[in-house]
Design a protein around this motif. Structure first.
Motif, PDB file in Angstrom:
ATOM      1  N   LEU A  90      -2.786  -7.895   7.071  1.00  0.00           N
ATOM      2  CA  LEU A  90      -2.267  -7.025   6.009  1.00  0.00           C
ATOM      3  C   LEU A  90      -0.798  -7.334   5.813  1.00  0.00           C
ATOM      4  O   LEU A  90      -0.008  -7.269   6.761  1.00  0.00           O
ATOM      5  CB  LEU A  90      -2.431  -5.549   6.373  1.00  0.00           C
ATOM      6  N   LEU A 140      -8.237  -0.559   7.761  1.00  0.00           N
ATOM      7  CA  LEU A 140      -8.491  -1.981   7.987  1.00  0.00           C
ATOM      8  C   LEU A 140      -9.742  -2.203   8.839  1.00  0.00           C
ATOM      9  O   LEU A 140     -10.455  -3.197   8.659  1.00  0.00           O
ATOM     10  CB  LEU A 140      -7.288  -2.631   8.658  1.00  0.00           C
ATOM     11  N   PRO A 149     -11.849  -6.829   1.293  1.00  0.00           N
ATOM     12  CA  PRO A 149     -10.406  -6.796   1.048  1.00  0.00           C
ATOM     13  C   PRO A 149     -10.021  -6.041  -0.221  1.00  0.00           C
ATOM     14  O   PRO A 149      -9.045  -5.283  -0.218  1.00  0.00           O
ATOM     15  CB  PRO A 149     -10.032  -8.280   0.951  1.00  0.00           C
ATOM     16  N   VAL A 165      -4.547  -8.011   1.629  1.00  0.00           N
ATOM     17  CA  VAL A 165      -5.444  -8.048   2.782  1.00  0.00           C
ATOM     18  C   VAL A 165      -6.181  -9.384   2.750  1.00  0.00           C
ATOM     19  O   VAL A 165      -6.713  -9.785   1.707  1.00  0.00           O
ATOM     20  CB  VAL A 165      -6.451  -6.880   2.766  1.00  0.00           C
TER      21      VAL A 165
END
Length: 359
Positions: A302, A321, A327, A351
Protein backbone atom coordinates in the motif's frame (compact mmCIF):
# COMPACT_ATOMS: atom_id res chain seq x y z
CA UNK A 1 45.77 24.50 42.93
CA UNK A 2 47.36 27.10 40.71
CA UNK A 3 47.13 27.51 36.95
CA UNK A 4 48.16 24.60 34.74
CA UNK A 5 50.57 24.82 31.84
CA UNK A 6 49.19 23.83 28.45
CA UNK A 7 51.09 20.53 28.65
CA UNK A 8 49.67 19.63 32.07
CA UNK A 9 46.18 20.75 31.06
CA UNK A 10 46.38 18.75 27.82
CA UNK A 11 47.27 15.61 29.75
CA UNK A 12 44.51 16.14 32.30
CA UNK A 13 41.84 16.97 29.70
CA UNK A 14 42.91 14.34 27.15
CA UNK A 15 43.24 17.06 24.49
CA UNK A 16 46.49 17.63 22.64
CA UNK A 17 48.33 20.97 22.98
CA UNK A 18 47.71 21.45 19.25
CA UNK A 19 43.95 21.02 19.76
CA UNK A 20 44.00 23.42 22.73
CA UNK A 21 45.74 26.07 20.65
CA UNK A 22 43.14 25.63 17.88
CA UNK A 23 40.22 25.84 20.31
CA UNK A 24 41.71 29.01 21.77
CA UNK A 25 41.96 30.58 18.32
CA UNK A 26 38.32 29.65 17.64
CA UNK A 27 37.13 31.00 20.98
CA UNK A 28 35.97 27.55 21.98
CA UNK A 29 38.23 27.08 25.00
CA UNK A 30 40.04 30.26 26.03
CA UNK A 31 42.98 29.97 28.53
CA UNK A 32 42.53 31.52 31.93
CA UNK A 33 45.70 33.52 31.32
CA UNK A 34 48.32 34.03 28.63
CA UNK A 35 51.79 34.95 29.87
CA UNK A 36 52.53 38.40 28.38
CA UNK A 37 56.25 37.64 28.04
CA UNK A 38 56.41 34.04 26.88
CA UNK A 39 52.94 33.74 25.33
CA UNK A 40 52.41 30.46 27.21
CA UNK A 41 48.76 29.51 27.71
CA UNK A 42 47.75 28.76 31.29
CA UNK A 43 44.51 27.07 32.29
CA UNK A 44 42.52 26.97 35.50
CA UNK A 45 41.65 23.56 37.01
CA UNK A 46 37.98 24.62 36.88
CA UNK A 47 38.21 24.52 33.08
CA UNK A 48 38.88 20.79 33.04
CA UNK A 49 35.21 19.79 33.08
CA UNK A 50 34.48 22.00 30.10
CA UNK A 51 37.57 20.76 28.28
CA UNK A 52 36.61 17.13 28.85
CA UNK A 53 33.12 17.85 27.50
CA UNK A 54 34.70 19.31 24.37
CA UNK A 55 36.90 16.19 24.08
CA UNK A 56 33.92 13.85 24.34
CA UNK A 57 31.86 15.83 21.85
CA UNK A 58 34.74 15.77 19.38
CA UNK A 59 34.95 12.00 19.81
CA UNK A 60 31.26 11.88 18.84
CA UNK A 61 32.19 13.75 15.68
CA UNK A 62 30.27 16.90 16.55
CA UNK A 63 31.39 19.92 14.49
CA UNK A 64 33.26 22.66 16.35
CA UNK A 65 30.58 25.26 15.64
CA UNK A 66 27.94 23.06 17.22
CA UNK A 67 30.18 22.37 20.24
CA UNK A 68 30.49 26.12 20.68
CA UNK A 69 26.70 26.32 20.83
CA UNK A 70 26.39 23.39 23.27
CA UNK A 71 28.81 25.14 25.64
CA UNK A 72 26.34 28.03 25.99
CA UNK A 73 23.53 25.75 27.19
CA UNK A 74 22.59 24.53 30.64
CA UNK A 75 22.98 20.81 31.36
CA UNK A 76 19.43 19.80 30.39
CA UNK A 77 19.45 21.74 27.13
CA UNK A 78 22.95 20.49 26.33
CA UNK A 79 21.80 16.90 26.82
CA UNK A 80 18.90 17.50 24.42
CA UNK A 81 21.26 18.97 21.85
CA UNK A 82 23.58 15.97 22.08
CA UNK A 83 20.58 13.65 21.72
CA UNK A 84 19.41 15.56 18.66
CA UNK A 85 22.88 15.48 17.13
CA UNK A 86 23.22 11.74 17.63
CA UNK A 87 19.76 11.07 16.23
CA UNK A 88 20.86 12.88 13.07
CA UNK A 89 24.08 10.85 12.95
CA UNK A 90 22.06 7.64 13.23
CA UNK A 91 19.66 8.82 10.52
CA UNK A 92 22.57 9.66 8.22
CA UNK A 93 24.18 6.31 8.99
CA UNK A 94 20.91 4.51 8.28
CA UNK A 95 20.63 6.29 4.94
CA UNK A 96 24.18 5.26 4.01
CA UNK A 97 23.50 1.73 5.22
CA UNK A 98 20.41 1.55 3.00
CA UNK A 99 22.45 2.77 0.04
CA UNK A 100 25.21 0.27 0.79
CA UNK A 101 22.65 -2.54 1.00
CA UNK A 102 21.12 -1.35 -2.26
CA UNK A 103 24.53 -1.34 -3.95
CA UNK A 104 25.58 -4.75 -2.62
CA UNK A 105 22.31 -6.33 -3.70
CA UNK A 106 22.30 -4.40 -6.95
CA UNK A 107 25.85 -5.37 -7.92
CA UNK A 108 25.70 -9.00 -6.81
CA UNK A 109 22.65 -9.95 -8.85
CA UNK A 110 22.19 -10.85 -12.45
CA UNK A 111 19.58 -8.99 -14.46
CA UNK A 112 16.34 -9.54 -12.50
CA UNK A 113 14.32 -9.53 -15.72
CA UNK A 114 16.16 -12.70 -16.81
CA UNK A 115 15.78 -14.61 -13.55
CA UNK A 116 13.40 -17.58 -13.15
CA UNK A 117 11.59 -15.70 -10.40
CA UNK A 118 11.00 -12.74 -12.70
CA UNK A 119 9.28 -15.03 -15.20
CA UNK A 120 6.81 -16.34 -12.62
CA UNK A 121 5.81 -13.22 -10.64
CA UNK A 122 3.75 -10.22 -11.58
CA UNK A 123 1.65 -7.52 -9.93
CA UNK A 124 -1.98 -6.48 -10.09
CA UNK A 125 -2.77 -3.01 -8.90
CA UNK A 126 -5.22 -0.15 -8.47
CA UNK A 127 -4.83 3.55 -7.72
CA UNK A 128 -7.34 6.12 -6.53
CA UNK A 129 -7.15 9.73 -5.32
CA UNK A 130 -9.90 11.72 -3.63
CA UNK A 131 -10.26 15.37 -2.61
CA UNK A 132 -11.70 14.51 0.80
CA UNK A 133 -14.45 16.42 2.55
CA UNK A 134 -12.69 19.67 3.54
CA UNK A 135 -10.19 20.77 0.88
CA UNK A 136 -11.38 22.74 -2.14
CA UNK A 137 -9.03 20.97 -4.55
CA UNK A 138 -6.92 17.84 -4.81
CA UNK A 139 -3.13 18.30 -4.70
CA UNK A 140 -2.40 14.57 -4.53
CA UNK A 141 -1.37 12.37 -7.44
CA UNK A 142 -1.69 8.59 -7.45
CA UNK A 143 -0.48 6.31 -10.24
CA UNK A 144 -0.25 2.56 -10.82
CA UNK A 145 1.10 0.78 -13.88
CA UNK A 146 2.78 -2.52 -14.80
CA UNK A 147 6.15 -1.36 -13.43
CA UNK A 148 5.58 1.88 -11.53
CA UNK A 149 3.51 2.60 -8.42
CA UNK A 150 3.59 6.14 -7.05
CA UNK A 151 1.94 8.62 -4.70
CA UNK A 152 2.82 12.31 -4.39
CA UNK A 153 1.27 14.86 -2.05
CA UNK A 154 1.69 18.45 -3.19
CA UNK A 155 1.59 21.59 -1.09
CA UNK A 156 1.51 25.30 -1.72
CA UNK A 157 0.16 27.46 -4.49
CA UNK A 158 1.03 24.98 -7.26
CA UNK A 159 1.05 21.79 -5.18
CA UNK A 160 -1.23 19.79 -7.46
CA UNK A 161 0.86 20.60 -10.51
CA UNK A 162 4.05 19.79 -8.60
CA UNK A 163 2.85 16.36 -7.47
CA UNK A 164 1.70 15.47 -10.98
CA UNK A 165 5.02 16.62 -12.47
CA UNK A 166 7.02 14.57 -9.96
CA UNK A 167 5.11 11.40 -10.84
CA UNK A 168 5.27 12.16 -14.57
CA UNK A 169 9.07 12.34 -14.32
CA UNK A 170 9.08 8.70 -13.18
CA UNK A 171 6.72 7.37 -15.86
CA UNK A 172 9.48 6.66 -18.43
CA UNK A 173 10.38 3.76 -16.12
CA UNK A 174 7.26 2.05 -17.47
CA UNK A 175 8.59 1.79 -21.01
CA UNK A 176 12.36 2.28 -20.94
CA UNK A 177 14.47 -0.82 -20.57
CA UNK A 178 16.28 -0.91 -17.23
CA UNK A 179 18.96 -3.51 -16.63
CA UNK A 180 20.27 -4.56 -13.23
CA UNK A 181 23.52 -2.77 -13.97
CA UNK A 182 21.85 0.57 -14.62
CA UNK A 183 18.99 0.49 -12.09
CA UNK A 184 20.56 2.73 -9.45
CA UNK A 185 21.73 5.28 -12.01
CA UNK A 186 18.33 5.34 -13.71
CA UNK A 187 16.52 5.88 -10.41
CA UNK A 188 18.87 8.70 -9.48
CA UNK A 189 18.33 10.29 -12.88
CA UNK A 190 14.53 10.22 -12.73
CA UNK A 191 14.57 11.62 -9.19
CA UNK A 192 16.76 14.49 -10.44
CA UNK A 193 14.27 15.08 -13.23
CA UNK A 194 11.43 15.12 -10.71
CA UNK A 195 13.33 17.65 -8.58
CA UNK A 196 13.88 19.89 -11.58
CA UNK A 197 10.26 19.63 -12.69
CA UNK A 198 9.01 20.69 -9.26
CA UNK A 199 11.57 23.48 -9.05
CA UNK A 200 10.46 24.83 -12.43
CA UNK A 201 6.82 24.84 -11.32
CA UNK A 202 7.59 26.48 -7.98
CA UNK A 203 9.63 29.13 -9.77
CA UNK A 204 6.70 30.04 -11.99
CA UNK A 205 4.33 30.77 -9.12
CA UNK A 206 3.84 33.79 -6.84
CA UNK A 207 5.20 31.97 -3.78
CA UNK A 208 8.31 30.00 -4.67
CA UNK A 209 9.09 28.61 -1.24
CA UNK A 210 5.49 27.49 -0.65
CA UNK A 211 5.31 24.96 -3.51
CA UNK A 212 6.58 21.40 -3.19
CA UNK A 213 5.61 17.75 -3.03
CA UNK A 214 6.35 14.43 -1.43
CA UNK A 215 7.21 11.52 -3.69
CA UNK A 216 6.96 7.85 -2.79
CA UNK A 217 7.30 5.24 -5.52
CA UNK A 218 7.96 1.56 -6.09
CA UNK A 219 9.50 0.32 -9.33
CA UNK A 220 8.76 -3.33 -10.19
CA UNK A 221 11.78 -5.11 -11.70
CA UNK A 222 10.18 -8.53 -12.06
CA UNK A 223 11.56 -10.01 -8.85
CA UNK A 224 12.19 -6.95 -6.68
CA UNK A 225 10.65 -3.60 -5.86
CA UNK A 226 12.94 -0.57 -5.81
CA UNK A 227 11.74 2.13 -3.41
CA UNK A 228 12.23 5.86 -3.87
CA UNK A 229 10.86 7.88 -0.94
CA UNK A 230 10.95 11.50 0.18
CA UNK A 231 8.41 13.17 2.47
CA UNK A 232 5.63 11.73 4.61
CA UNK A 233 3.64 9.64 2.16
CA UNK A 234 4.03 6.01 3.18
CA UNK A 235 4.48 2.44 1.99
CA UNK A 236 3.04 -0.44 3.98
CA UNK A 237 3.73 -4.12 3.32
CA UNK A 238 1.25 -6.85 4.24
CA UNK A 239 3.18 -10.13 4.42
CA UNK A 240 2.09 -13.38 6.06
CA UNK A 241 -0.76 -11.55 7.76
CA UNK A 242 1.48 -8.91 9.38
CA UNK A 243 1.51 -5.23 8.42
CA UNK A 244 4.82 -3.35 8.27
CA UNK A 245 5.47 0.33 7.54
CA UNK A 246 8.60 0.21 5.37
CA UNK A 247 9.11 3.96 4.92
CA UNK A 248 10.22 6.54 7.46
CA UNK A 249 8.39 9.88 7.66
CA UNK A 250 10.61 12.85 6.84
CA UNK A 251 8.86 15.24 9.23
CA UNK A 252 9.89 17.53 12.07
CA UNK A 253 7.71 15.56 14.46
CA UNK A 254 9.19 12.20 13.44
CA UNK A 255 12.66 13.66 14.00
CA UNK A 256 11.56 14.68 17.49
CA UNK A 257 10.32 11.13 18.12
CA UNK A 258 13.64 9.74 16.86
CA UNK A 259 15.45 12.10 19.24
CA UNK A 260 13.31 11.00 22.19
CA UNK A 261 11.74 14.44 22.59
CA UNK A 262 8.23 13.23 21.75
CA UNK A 263 6.39 9.96 22.19
CA UNK A 264 4.56 8.46 19.18
CA UNK A 265 1.28 9.24 20.93
CA UNK A 266 2.26 12.90 21.36
CA UNK A 267 3.43 13.06 17.75
CA UNK A 268 0.02 11.93 16.46
CA UNK A 269 -1.66 15.10 17.76
CA UNK A 270 1.25 17.54 17.45
CA UNK A 271 0.28 20.77 15.63
CA UNK A 272 3.39 20.53 13.41
CA UNK A 273 3.00 16.87 12.51
CA UNK A 274 2.81 17.67 8.77
CA UNK A 275 5.87 19.94 8.67
CA UNK A 276 8.40 18.25 6.37
CA UNK A 277 12.17 18.17 6.73
CA UNK A 278 12.59 16.56 3.30
CA UNK A 279 10.52 17.16 0.17
CA UNK A 280 10.84 18.04 -3.51
CA UNK A 281 10.87 21.82 -3.78
CA UNK A 282 13.08 24.91 -3.59
CA UNK A 283 15.09 25.24 -0.41
CA UNK A 284 14.25 21.76 0.87
CA UNK A 285 16.47 18.76 1.56
CA UNK A 286 15.66 16.65 -1.50
CA UNK A 287 17.68 13.53 -0.63
CA UNK A 288 15.49 10.45 -1.14
CA UNK A 289 15.61 7.12 0.66
CA UNK A 290 16.28 4.30 -1.83
CA UNK A 291 16.03 0.59 -1.09
CA UNK A 292 15.45 -2.75 -2.81
CA UNK A 293 12.89 -5.28 -1.58
CA UNK A 294 12.66 -8.91 -2.65
CA UNK A 295 9.13 -9.72 -3.78
CA UNK A 296 7.28 -12.73 -2.43
CA UNK A 297 4.09 -14.31 -3.66
CA UNK A 298 1.01 -12.93 -1.87
CA UNK A 299 2.78 -9.77 -0.71
CA UNK A 300 0.49 -6.74 -0.75
CA UNK A 301 1.86 -3.19 -0.88
CA UNK A 302 0.00 0.00 0.00
CA UNK A 303 1.29 3.43 -0.98
CA UNK A 304 -0.70 6.28 0.55
CA UNK A 305 -0.61 10.00 1.26
CA UNK A 306 -0.88 11.26 4.83
CA UNK A 307 -4.56 11.95 4.19
CA UNK A 308 -5.03 8.26 4.99
CA UNK A 309 -2.34 7.53 7.58
CA UNK A 310 -3.10 10.50 9.86
CA UNK A 311 -6.82 9.76 10.23
CA UNK A 312 -7.23 5.99 9.79
CA UNK A 313 -5.63 3.87 12.55
CA UNK A 314 -3.03 1.31 11.48
CA UNK A 315 -5.20 -1.55 12.71
CA UNK A 316 -8.03 -0.44 10.39
CA UNK A 317 -5.63 -0.18 7.45
CA UNK A 318 -4.40 -3.68 8.33
CA UNK A 319 -7.94 -5.03 8.44
CA UNK A 320 -8.88 -3.64 5.04
CA UNK A 321 -5.71 -4.91 3.37
CA UNK A 322 -6.11 -8.36 4.93
CA UNK A 323 -9.83 -8.78 4.24
CA UNK A 324 -10.53 -7.04 0.91
CA UNK A 325 -9.13 -9.22 -1.85
CA UNK A 326 -9.30 -6.99 -4.94
CA UNK A 327 -6.97 -3.98 -5.14
CA UNK A 328 -9.68 -1.80 -6.74
CA UNK A 329 -12.09 -2.52 -3.91
CA UNK A 330 -9.34 -2.09 -1.30
CA UNK A 331 -8.39 1.44 -2.44
CA UNK A 332 -12.04 2.46 -2.46
CA UNK A 333 -12.57 1.09 1.04
CA UNK A 334 -9.46 2.82 2.41
CA UNK A 335 -10.53 6.18 1.00
CA UNK A 336 -14.03 5.64 2.36
CA UNK A 337 -12.47 5.07 5.80
CA UNK A 338 -10.52 8.34 5.54
CA UNK A 339 -13.64 10.27 4.54
CA UNK A 340 -15.59 8.50 7.26
CA UNK A 341 -13.09 9.97 9.72
CA UNK A 342 -13.85 13.50 8.52
CA UNK A 343 -11.83 13.55 5.30
CA UNK A 344 -9.74 16.57 6.43
CA UNK A 345 -7.18 16.18 3.65
CA UNK A 346 -6.77 14.87 0.14
CA UNK A 347 -6.25 11.12 0.25
CA UNK A 348 -4.54 8.85 -2.27
CA UNK A 349 -3.97 5.09 -2.22
CA UNK A 350 -2.24 2.56 -4.44
CA UNK A 351 -2.62 -1.14 -3.66
CA UNK A 352 -0.50 -3.73 -5.47
CA UNK A 353 -0.49 -7.51 -5.06
CA UNK A 354 2.43 -9.77 -5.98
CA UNK A 355 1.08 -12.89 -7.62
CA UNK A 356 2.21 -15.89 -9.63
CA UNK A 357 1.69 -15.46 -13.34
CA UNK A 358 -0.32 -18.01 -15.25
CA UNK A 359 1.93 -20.25 -17.33
Amino acid sequence: MGLLTIGAFAKASRLSPKALRLYDELGLLTPARVDPVTGYRLYAPQQLEQARLVAWLRRLGMPLARIQYVRTLDAVAAAQEVRAFWAQVEADTAARRDLATFLVDHLSRKDPFMSPTAESLGIRYAALSDTGLVRAGNQDTAYAGPRLLAVADGCGSHGGTASAAAVDALKPLETDGVSAGSLLNVLEEVVEQAKQAVHDIAGSGPSVEATGTTLTALFWTGSQLALVHIGDSRVYLLRDGELFQITHDHTVVQSMVDEGRLSPEEAASHPQRSLLVRALGPGADTTPDMRLYDAQREDRYLLCSDGLSTVVPAQDIHRVLAEVSEPEQAVRELIARANGSGGPDNVSCVVADVLELQQ
